[in-house]
Design an enzyme around this catalytic site. Structure first.
Site, PDB file in Angstrom:
ATOM      1  N   SER A 156      13.682  37.435  -0.602  1.00 28.60           N
ATOM      2  CA  SER A 156      13.653  37.848   0.809  1.00 28.60           C
ATOM      3  C   SER A 156      14.624  37.113   1.707  1.00 28.60           C
ATOM      4  CB  SER A 156      12.236  37.718   1.366  1.00 28.60           C
ATOM      5  OG  SER A 156      11.425  38.781   0.919  1.00 28.60           O
ATOM      6  N   LYS A 159      16.999  39.236   3.742  1.00 27.48           N
ATOM      7  CA  LYS A 159      16.670  39.807   5.047  1.00 27.48           C
ATOM      8  C   LYS A 159      17.442  39.128   6.178  1.00 27.48           C
ATOM      9  CE  LYS A 159      12.062  41.585   3.890  1.00 27.48           C
ATOM     10  NZ  LYS A 159      11.846  41.197   2.494  1.00 27.48           N
ATOM     11  N   SER A 211       8.572  38.999   6.897  1.00 29.08           N
ATOM     12  CA  SER A 211       9.236  39.560   5.719  1.00 29.08           C
ATOM     13  C   SER A 211       8.760  40.962   5.356  1.00 29.08           C
ATOM     14  CB  SER A 211       9.039  38.624   4.507  1.00 29.08           C
ATOM     15  OG  SER A 211       9.941  38.932   3.488  1.00 29.08           O
TER      16      SER A 211
END
Length: 460
Positions: A156, A159, A211
């Site tokens: 993640s 992101k 997230s």
């Protein structure tokens, strides 16, 4: 025609041909000639040569990286343990990204083990990450690292790259309507409601705080769909100089060709923190978000455990997948100094990955005169000499590297028409043209002379 009349024409034609041959075959190649991205020829950095690099002719540095055989992740992340990166039937996985001959950020950034400043203490033993990096967020000076350019999976932390593309492209007040595709994403999810309307800023906050994969998909759609979003994300990475990074999903979930490094994650995070919408989202403990029932709001909490427990925390983003293992990027400030820590491919024992980052930050703040003895530097942008990186296709993955490399290979023809060969070739062309004109005039003169001789013979 007498032989004495033919000699100048023949000599001119021969001279023109000689000049043309010289231009085509003797033009200098120069040091900018690209090499194959798959080359394993050793260099001073211990990394194979790649297209567009300019350090091939420089002498080896005895203090640079160890032999390339020691850099097990120099080209690609470790083998996947799941099927997430298996190509679809009839397709093939993208080739690994080219590895620059000279590591970005300095020679020591090409080392595969611990990269420490002189006379420093050992880093905390609790740090389990295979690759990590500690840098000054303001100056970009790299204080210490371990396998900084080793290629890993981002999970993640991707992101953050998506957030940069969003901050550059979209109006934070623009409205995004959630779709069925968004809510069907593999979670973690915030809980978007089909038909629900959210601002780009709200979605960016939820993306970085908690997230949300549903939120990532919604923002990717707003960027023009997943393919365009990935193209823009990879363009941002390329512009920043993140040469180890290939985004293949906006969420950070794996797909064929995924790649990043601790160096690149720090580079991207540093750029991201310059956008107030991103830095403020990282530092926000809680927001009220529209409930998926369509009635009222629900709290979205920042899942960065250091935000409230670590003194001076500026925020960060963690991630996990079975193939990436635990990942983290975050920053903190103490006594006017801002540090960023990146950990990739870590274990959750003996401490959670965020707590390992806290230990690393603590250690970084104690390194004496770290700025005076940096082991590397987070660059401010892509090197000008690196012009042969593969372009991103509409699928978000780079085009076939072999094709891109072949297109940029200097041939005899384009060498001939370069800075040196161009004038030579022009002279040769003029010579050939002049020879053709003279030959034609000579032929006409011979014909006229033969005609006159025939007329004179007829009179007698």
């Amino acid at each position: 025609m007498p032989s004495t009349a033919r000699r100048p024409v023949v000599a001119l034609v021969l001279s023109a041909c000689t000049l043309m041959a010289t231009a085509l075959f003797a033009a200098p190649v120069g040091s900018a000639q690209p090499t194959s991205s798959s080359s394993t020829q050793p260099s001073g950095s211990g990394r194979p040569s790649a297209p567009g690099t300019s350090g091939a002719d420089e002498p080896d540095d005895k203090t640079s990286a160890p032999p390339s055989s020691a850099c097990t992740n120099r080209e690609a992340p470790p083998p996947a343990v799941t099927e997430s990166e298996n190509p679809a039937p009839g397709e093939r996985a993208p080739a690994p990204l080219p590895v620059p001959e000279k590591p970005l950020g300095g020679d020591r950034m090409g080392e595969c083990g611990l990269v420490l400043p002189p006379n420093s203490d050992s880093p905390p033993a609790t740090v389990t990450a295979d690759s990590w990096l500690l840098a000054d967020l303001t100056s970009g000076a790299v204080l210490a690292a371990n396998d900084p350019h080793g290629r890993q999976r981002p999970a993640s932390t991707t992101k953050v790259l998506l957030a940069v593309a969003v901050a550059r492209e979209l109006n934070p007040n623009a409205t995004v309507t959630a779709t069925q595709e968004d809510v069907e994403q593999e979670c973690t999810c915030i809980g978007l409601r089909v038909g629900g309307q959210y601002t780009v800023q709200e979605l960016t906050q939820a993306l970085l705080m908690a997230s949300g994969n549903d939120v990532a998909n919604a923002l990717a759609r707003q960027l023009g769909g997943q393919a365009n979003a990935l193209r823009k994300m990879n363009a941002v990475a390329k512009e920043l100089g993140a040469q180890d990074t290939r985004a293949v999903t906006p969420t950070g979930l794996e797909a064929p060709g995924t790649s990043t490094s601790a160096y690149d994650v720090a580079l991207i995070f540093r750029a991201a923190m310059k956008f107030s919408v991103i830095s403020e989202a990282f530092a926000t403990p809680r927001i009220d978000f529209g409930a998926n029932s369509g009635k009222g709001t629900v709290p979205v909490l920042n899942d960065n455990r250091l935000l409230e427990s670590y003194r001076g925390a500026l925020g960060g983003r963690s991630g996990y997948t079975d193939d990436a293992l635990h990942t983290y990027v975050g920053a903190a400030e103490r006594n006017g100094k801002k540090l960023v820590a990146v950990l990739l491919r870590g274990e959750a024992q003996p401490l959670p990955i965020a707590d390992q980052a806290a230990k690393l930050l603590d250690w970084g703040f104690t390194i004496p005169e770290a700025d005076a003895n940096p082991v590397g530097q987070l660059v401010a942008g892509a090197p000008q000499a690196n012009t042969n990186e593969p372009q991103t296709s509409t699928s978000g993955a780079p085009d076939d590297e072999a094709g891109a490399s072949t297109a940029s290979q200097p041939t005899a023809m384009n060498r001939a028409f370069g800075n040196v060969g161009g004038p030579i070739t022009a002279v040769a062309a003029v010579g050939v043209l002049a020879a053709m004109v003279l030959a034609l005039r000579s032929r006409r003169a011979r014909a006229a002379r033969a005609k006159r001789m025939a007329q004179q013979q007829a009179q007698f």
